[in-house]
Design a protein around this motif. Sequence first.
Motif, PDB file in Angstrom:
ATOM      1  N   GLY A 125      23.638  24.836  72.540  1.00 48.29           N
ATOM      2  CA  GLY A 125      22.516  25.718  72.235  1.00 48.29           C
ATOM      3  C   GLY A 125      21.490  25.137  71.274  1.00 48.29           C
ATOM      4  N   LEU A 126      21.379  23.817  71.230  1.00 48.40           N
ATOM      5  CA  LEU A 126      20.398  23.199  70.346  1.00 48.40           C
ATOM      6  C   LEU A 126      18.983  23.496  70.836  1.00 48.40           C
ATOM      7  N   ALA A 127      18.084  23.698  69.914  1.00 49.09           N
ATOM      8  CA  ALA A 127      16.689  23.955  70.264  1.00 49.09           C
ATOM      9  C   ALA A 127      15.885  22.674  70.386  1.00 49.09           C
ATOM     10  N   GLU A 128      16.342  21.614  69.693  1.00 48.72           N
ATOM     11  CA  GLU A 128      15.605  20.362  69.666  1.00 48.72           C
ATOM     12  C   GLU A 128      16.573  19.208  69.429  1.00 48.72           C
ATOM     13  N   ILE A 129      16.264  18.060  70.015  1.00 42.80           N
ATOM     14  CA  ILE A 129      17.028  16.834  69.808  1.00 42.80           C
ATOM     15  C   ILE A 129      16.016  15.725  69.573  1.00 42.80           C
ATOM     16  N   VAL A 130      16.306  14.847  68.603  1.00 44.26           N
ATOM     17  CA  VAL A 130      15.405  13.755  68.271  1.00 44.26           C
ATOM     18  C   VAL A 130      16.041  12.414  68.639  1.00 44.26           C
ATOM     19  N   ALA A 131      15.220  11.375  68.665  1.00 43.47           N
ATOM     20  CA  ALA A 131      15.685  10.007  68.853  1.00 43.47           C
ATOM     21  C   ALA A 131      14.801   9.110  68.010  1.00 43.47           C
ATOM     22  N   ILE A 132      15.385   8.029  67.505  1.00 42.22           N
ATOM     23  CA  ILE A 132      14.619   7.088  66.693  1.00 42.22           C
ATOM     24  C   ILE A 132      14.935   5.662  67.127  1.00 42.22           C
ATOM     25  N   THR A 133      14.003   4.783  66.875  1.00 42.27           N
ATOM     26  CA  THR A 133      14.206   3.347  67.069  1.00 42.27           C
ATOM     27  C   THR A 133      13.083   2.607  66.366  1.00 42.27           C
ATOM     28  N   VAL A 134      13.218   1.302  66.292  1.00 45.02           N
ATOM     29  CA  VAL A 134      12.135   0.490  65.735  1.00 45.02           C
ATOM     30  C   VAL A 134      11.008   0.416  66.772  1.00 45.02           C
ATOM     31  N   PRO A 135       9.769   0.274  66.326  1.00 42.47           N
ATOM     32  CA  PRO A 135       8.650   0.249  67.276  1.00 42.47           C
ATOM     33  C   PRO A 135       8.793  -0.812  68.373  1.00 42.47           C
ATOM     34  N   ALA A 136       9.390  -1.947  68.072  1.00 44.46           N
ATOM     35  CA  ALA A 136       9.493  -3.048  69.042  1.00 44.46           C
ATOM     36  C   ALA A 136      10.576  -2.844  70.098  1.00 44.46           C
ATOM     37  N   ASN A 137      11.424  -1.848  69.944  1.00 46.01           N
ATOM     38  CA  ASN A 137      12.517  -1.648  70.896  1.00 46.01           C
ATOM     39  C   ASN A 137      11.998  -0.902  72.137  1.00 46.01           C
ATOM     40  N   LEU A 138      11.304  -1.629  72.972  1.00 43.60           N
ATOM     41  CA  LEU A 138      10.653  -1.022  74.134  1.00 43.60           C
ATOM     42  C   LEU A 138      11.651  -0.509  75.163  1.00 43.60           C
ATOM     43  N   ARG A 139      12.834  -1.125  75.260  1.00 42.11           N
ATOM     44  CA  ARG A 139      13.843  -0.650  76.220  1.00 42.11           C
ATOM     45  C   ARG A 139      14.305   0.766  75.848  1.00 42.11           C
ATOM     46  N   SER A 140      14.647   0.979  74.580  1.00 42.28           N
ATOM     47  CA  SER A 140      15.087   2.310  74.164  1.00 42.28           C
ATOM     48  C   SER A 140      13.953   3.313  74.227  1.00 42.28           C
ATOM     49  N   ARG A 141      12.769   2.886  73.873  1.00 41.67           N
ATOM     50  CA  ARG A 141      11.633   3.800  73.955  1.00 41.67           C
ATOM     51  C   ARG A 141      11.378   4.219  75.404  1.00 41.67           C
ATOM     52  N   ALA A 142      11.580   3.307  76.339  1.00 41.54           N
ATOM     53  CA  ALA A 142      11.419   3.658  77.756  1.00 41.54           C
ATOM     54  C   ALA A 142      12.463   4.685  78.183  1.00 41.54           C
ATOM     55  N   VAL A 143      13.686   4.551  77.695  1.00 41.42           N
ATOM     56  CA  VAL A 143      14.719   5.557  77.990  1.00 41.42           C
ATOM     57  C   VAL A 143      14.283   6.902  77.433  1.00 41.42           C
ATOM     58  N   MET A 144      13.826   6.924  76.193  1.00 40.03           N
ATOM     59  CA  MET A 144      13.378   8.179  75.582  1.00 40.03           C
ATOM     60  C   MET A 144      12.302   8.837  76.438  1.00 40.03           C
ATOM     61  N   GLU A 145      11.364   8.053  76.914  1.00 38.47           N
ATOM     62  CA  GLU A 145      10.282   8.610  77.726  1.00 38.47           C
ATOM     63  C   GLU A 145      10.785   9.074  79.090  1.00 38.47           C
ATOM     64  N   ARG A 146      11.730   8.350  79.689  1.00 39.97           N
ATOM     65  CA  ARG A 146      12.314   8.809  80.961  1.00 39.97           C
ATOM     66  C   ARG A 146      13.045  10.133  80.780  1.00 39.97           C
ATOM     67  N   LEU A 147      13.588  10.353  79.584  1.00 41.16           N
ATOM     68  CA  LEU A 147      14.284  11.609  79.295  1.00 41.16           C
ATOM     69  C   LEU A 147      13.320  12.770  79.059  1.00 41.16           C
ATOM     70  N   GLY A 148      12.029  12.465  78.970  1.00 47.03           N
ATOM     71  CA  GLY A 148      11.035  13.508  78.707  1.00 47.03           C
ATOM     72  C   GLY A 148      10.728  13.674  77.233  1.00 47.03           C
ATOM     73  N   MET A 149      11.248  12.784  76.400  1.00 43.71           N
ATOM     74  CA  MET A 149      10.983  12.864  74.974  1.00 43.71           C
ATOM     75  C   MET A 149       9.566  12.366  74.699  1.00 43.71           C
ATOM     76  N   ALA A 150       8.956  12.910  73.660  1.00 42.51           N
ATOM     77  CA  ALA A 150       7.601  12.515  73.282  1.00 42.51           C
ATOM     78  C   ALA A 150       7.612  11.980  71.857  1.00 42.51           C
ATOM     79  N   ARG A 151       6.849  10.917  71.655  1.00 39.29           N
ATOM     80  CA  ARG A 151       6.719  10.367  70.307  1.00 39.29           C
ATOM     81  C   ARG A 151       5.983  11.370  69.435  1.00 39.29           C
ATOM     82  N   VAL A 152       6.491  11.570  68.247  1.00 36.54           N
ATOM     83  CA  VAL A 152       5.898  12.521  67.309  1.00 36.54           C
ATOM     84  C   VAL A 152       4.745  11.834  66.592  1.00 36.54           C
ATOM     85  N   GLU A 153       3.537  12.349  66.785  1.00 37.41           N
ATOM     86  CA  GLU A 153       2.363  11.804  66.097  1.00 37.41           C
ATOM     87  C   GLU A 153       2.558  11.957  64.593  1.00 37.41           C
ATOM     88  N   GLY A 154       2.370  10.872  63.884  1.00 40.34           N
ATOM     89  CA  GLY A 154       2.545  10.903  62.432  1.00 40.34           C
ATOM     90  C   GLY A 154       3.997  10.998  62.003  1.00 40.34           C
TER      91      GLY A 154
END
Length: 188
Positions: A125-154
């Motif tokens: 029943g979680l309302a939100e889930i986050v993910a973090i990585t270093v900016p250069a980790n493009l592989r993990s960032r691509a997974v996050m985006e495939r999952l529908g996650m959005a980068r938080v501005e600021g």
Amino acid sequence: MAPTLTTPRLVLRPWRASDREGLWRMQADARTMEFLLPVPDRAASDAVADRAEAHFARHGFGLWVVEVPGATDFAGYTGLVHVPYQEHFTPAVEIGWRFHPAHWGHGYATEAAQAALAYGFGPLGLAEIVAITVPANLRSRAVMERLGMARVEGGDFDLPTTPQGHPLRRQVLYRLRRDPNRWTGFAR
């Protein structure tokens, strides 16, 4: 007892003593750890498994071992953990994954993470889930985006568990909020 989740190709299951060898091999591989602080020895690697098991015992969820039936009993791990430090987005539950390079490029991280998200948004029943990585980790960032996650501005921040001045200290923050139309079921 930690639940076992299944997907069409994967089994996400609780830890076994035999997983510690696979965990050490994965964490001793420089490719796996390129964007993570190194795990200096087998004892430190075993401590990762200890923390994963303790999180399950305390919260009923955590980092599941990922099996690929017919291929390997230990491809890596994926799961949900409470963020263990204070930051502008905490308290929060984070999704994370780590796979041995032999199992990269098959979509396992995305498939396993989808199962973990479904469990987090479904039974937990979680309302939100986050993910973090270093900016250069493009592989993990691509997974996050495939999952529908959005980068938080600021939302970028310095990871308090990483030493000052270390090149892996800066992190990008991604977020996904529960969508009742998307996360109605979960893998079992």
